[in-house]
Design a protein around this motif. Structure first.
Motif, PDB file in Angstrom:
ATOM      1  N   ASP A  44       0.880  -1.168   0.000  1.00  0.00           N
ATOM      2  CA  ASP A  44       0.000   0.000   0.000  1.00  0.00           C
ATOM      3  C   ASP A  44       0.917   1.217   0.000  1.00  0.00           C
ATOM      4  N   THR A  45       0.333   2.383   0.088  1.00  0.00           N
ATOM      5  CA  THR A  45       1.112   3.611   0.093  1.00  0.00           C
ATOM      6  C   THR A  45       2.089   3.614   1.266  1.00  0.00           C
ATOM      7  N   ASN A  46       3.353   3.888   0.970  1.00  0.00           N
ATOM      8  CA  ASN A  46       4.366   4.004   2.003  1.00  0.00           C
ATOM      9  C   ASN A  46       4.081   5.269   2.818  1.00  0.00           C
ATOM     10  N   LYS A  51       4.862   0.972   8.769  1.00  0.00           N
ATOM     11  CA  LYS A  51       4.476   1.319  10.139  1.00  0.00           C
ATOM     12  C   LYS A  51       3.666   0.188  10.783  1.00  0.00           C
ATOM     13  N   TYR A  52       2.801  -0.451   9.995  1.00  0.00           N
ATOM     14  CA  TYR A  52       2.038  -1.585  10.530  1.00  0.00           C
ATOM     15  C   TYR A  52       2.989  -2.693  10.965  1.00  0.00           C
ATOM     16  N   MET A  53       3.926  -3.057  10.080  1.00  0.00           N
ATOM     17  CA  MET A  53       4.839  -4.152  10.400  1.00  0.00           C
ATOM     18  C   MET A  53       5.744  -3.793  11.574  1.00  0.00           C
ATOM     19  N   MET A  54       6.208  -2.555  11.637  1.00  0.00           N
ATOM     20  CA  MET A  54       7.034  -2.137  12.767  1.00  0.00           C
ATOM     21  C   MET A  54       6.245  -2.200  14.072  1.00  0.00           C
ATOM     22  N   SER A  55       4.972  -1.837  14.035  1.00  0.00           N
ATOM     23  CA  SER A  55       4.160  -1.920  15.254  1.00  0.00           C
ATOM     24  C   SER A  55       3.920  -3.376  15.652  1.00  0.00           C
ATOM     25  N   ARG A  56       3.751  -4.260  14.681  1.00  0.00           N
ATOM     26  CA  ARG A  56       3.557  -5.680  14.975  1.00  0.00           C
ATOM     27  C   ARG A  56       4.797  -6.284  15.632  1.00  0.00           C
ATOM     28  N   LEU A  57       5.978  -5.748  15.266  1.00  0.00           N
ATOM     29  CA  LEU A  57       7.222  -6.251  15.832  1.00  0.00           C
ATOM     30  C   LEU A  57       7.599  -5.546  17.128  1.00  0.00           C
ATOM     31  N   LEU A  72      -4.506   0.044   7.278  1.00  0.00           N
ATOM     32  CA  LEU A  72      -4.748  -1.086   6.388  1.00  0.00           C
ATOM     33  C   LEU A  72      -6.013  -1.824   6.779  1.00  0.00           C
ATOM     34  N   ASP A  73      -6.663  -2.406   5.798  1.00  0.00           N
ATOM     35  CA  ASP A  73      -7.817  -3.253   6.091  1.00  0.00           C
ATOM     36  C   ASP A  73      -7.318  -4.625   6.568  1.00  0.00           C
ATOM     37  N   GLU A  74      -8.216  -5.412   7.108  1.00  0.00           N
ATOM     38  CA  GLU A  74      -7.857  -6.712   7.691  1.00  0.00           C
ATOM     39  C   GLU A  74      -7.179  -7.652   6.687  1.00  0.00           C
ATOM     40  N   PRO A  75      -7.669  -7.781   5.446  1.00  0.00           N
ATOM     41  CA  PRO A  75      -6.975  -8.673   4.505  1.00  0.00           C
ATOM     42  C   PRO A  75      -5.516  -8.274   4.260  1.00  0.00           C
ATOM     43  N   ARG A  77      -3.591  -6.566   6.384  1.00  0.00           N
ATOM     44  CA  ARG A  77      -2.857  -6.843   7.623  1.00  0.00           C
ATOM     45  C   ARG A  77      -2.472  -8.320   7.687  1.00  0.00           C
ATOM     46  N   LYS A  78      -3.386  -9.187   7.262  1.00  0.00           N
ATOM     47  CA  LYS A  78      -3.119 -10.632   7.234  1.00  0.00           C
ATOM     48  C   LYS A  78      -1.970 -10.941   6.279  1.00  0.00           C
ATOM     49  N   VAL A  79      -1.965 -10.325   5.107  1.00  0.00           N
ATOM     50  CA  VAL A  79      -0.879 -10.530   4.144  1.00  0.00           C
ATOM     51  C   VAL A  79       0.458 -10.157   4.780  1.00  0.00           C
ATOM     52  N   LEU A  80       0.501  -9.005   5.437  1.00  0.00           N
ATOM     53  CA  LEU A  80       1.746  -8.542   6.047  1.00  0.00           C
ATOM     54  C   LEU A  80       2.161  -9.423   7.227  1.00  0.00           C
ATOM     55  N   ASP A  81       1.207  -9.872   8.024  1.00  0.00           N
ATOM     56  CA  ASP A  81       1.535 -10.789   9.119  1.00  0.00           C
ATOM     57  C   ASP A  81       2.144 -12.074   8.564  1.00  0.00           C
ATOM     58  N   ASP A  82       1.572 -12.576   7.468  1.00  0.00           N
ATOM     59  CA  ASP A  82       2.105 -13.791   6.839  1.00  0.00           C
ATOM     60  C   ASP A  82       3.532 -13.570   6.330  1.00  0.00           C
ATOM     61  N   VAL A  83       3.787 -12.409   5.752  1.00  0.00           N
ATOM     62  CA  VAL A  83       5.140 -12.080   5.283  1.00  0.00           C
ATOM     63  C   VAL A  83       6.107 -12.056   6.464  1.00  0.00           C
ATOM     64  N   LEU A  84       5.699 -11.425   7.561  1.00  0.00           N
ATOM     65  CA  LEU A  84       6.554 -11.373   8.750  1.00  0.00           C
ATOM     66  C   LEU A  84       6.836 -12.769   9.302  1.00  0.00           C
ATOM     67  N   HIS A  85       5.832 -13.641   9.250  1.00  0.00           N
ATOM     68  CA  HIS A  85       6.027 -15.029   9.693  1.00  0.00           C
ATOM     69  C   HIS A  85       7.052 -15.726   8.809  1.00  0.00           C
ATOM     70  N   ARG A  86       6.869 -15.619   7.492  1.00  0.00           N
ATOM     71  CA  ARG A  86       7.791 -16.288   6.562  1.00  0.00           C
ATOM     72  C   ARG A  86       9.209 -15.734   6.666  1.00  0.00           C
ATOM     73  N   ALA A  87       9.341 -14.462   7.023  1.00  0.00           N
ATOM     74  CA  ALA A  87      10.656 -13.854   7.184  1.00  0.00           C
ATOM     75  C   ALA A  87      11.303 -14.235   8.519  1.00  0.00           C
ATOM     76  N   GLY A  88      10.548 -14.938   9.366  1.00  0.00           N
ATOM     77  CA  GLY A  88      11.082 -15.341  10.666  1.00  0.00           C
ATOM     78  C   GLY A  88      11.100 -14.221  11.678  1.00  0.00           C
ATOM     79  N   LEU A  89      10.349 -13.172  11.414  1.00  0.00           N
ATOM     80  CA  LEU A  89      10.324 -12.015  12.311  1.00  0.00           C
ATOM     81  C   LEU A  89       9.157 -12.054  13.292  1.00  0.00           C
TER      82      LEU A  89
END
Length: 97
Positions: A44-46, A51-57, A72-75, A77-89
């Protein structure tokens, strides 16, 4: 400047060190390891995704944005959470150790 350095500073620094030391195969491997994370920042727009991913971490207290940016909408946020999981973060119940 690499925005993913806010999420995985050690890996970005390692990539830079590998390039500096002429270890291009190792640098290329790190680049591809970080590629999905880099792409996710532009879901999405930088800086909304960053900021969402930094707050999740736990790197930011909040992913609060100023108008005209909106959360961000829920879908997404889910995409980004999945990316963070796959990145091991991010693990299923919190930040990876």
């Amino acid at each position: 400047m690499n925005a993913a350095g806010n999420l995985a500073p050690g890996r970005i620094a390692q990539l830079c060190d590998e390039v500096h030391n002429g270890n291009l195969a190792a640098a290329r491997a790190l680049h591809f390891e970080l590629f999905e994370l880099n792409q996710a920042i532009f879901l999405d727009t930088n800086p909304i995704p960053l900021k969402y991913m930094m707050s999740r971490l736990g790197l930011l207290d909040t992913s609060e944005l100023r108008l005209p940016l909106v959360p961000l909408d829920e879908p997404r946020r889910k995409v980004l959470d999945d990316v963070l999981h796959r990145a091991g973060l991010l693990q299923a119940h919190g930040v990876a150790g």
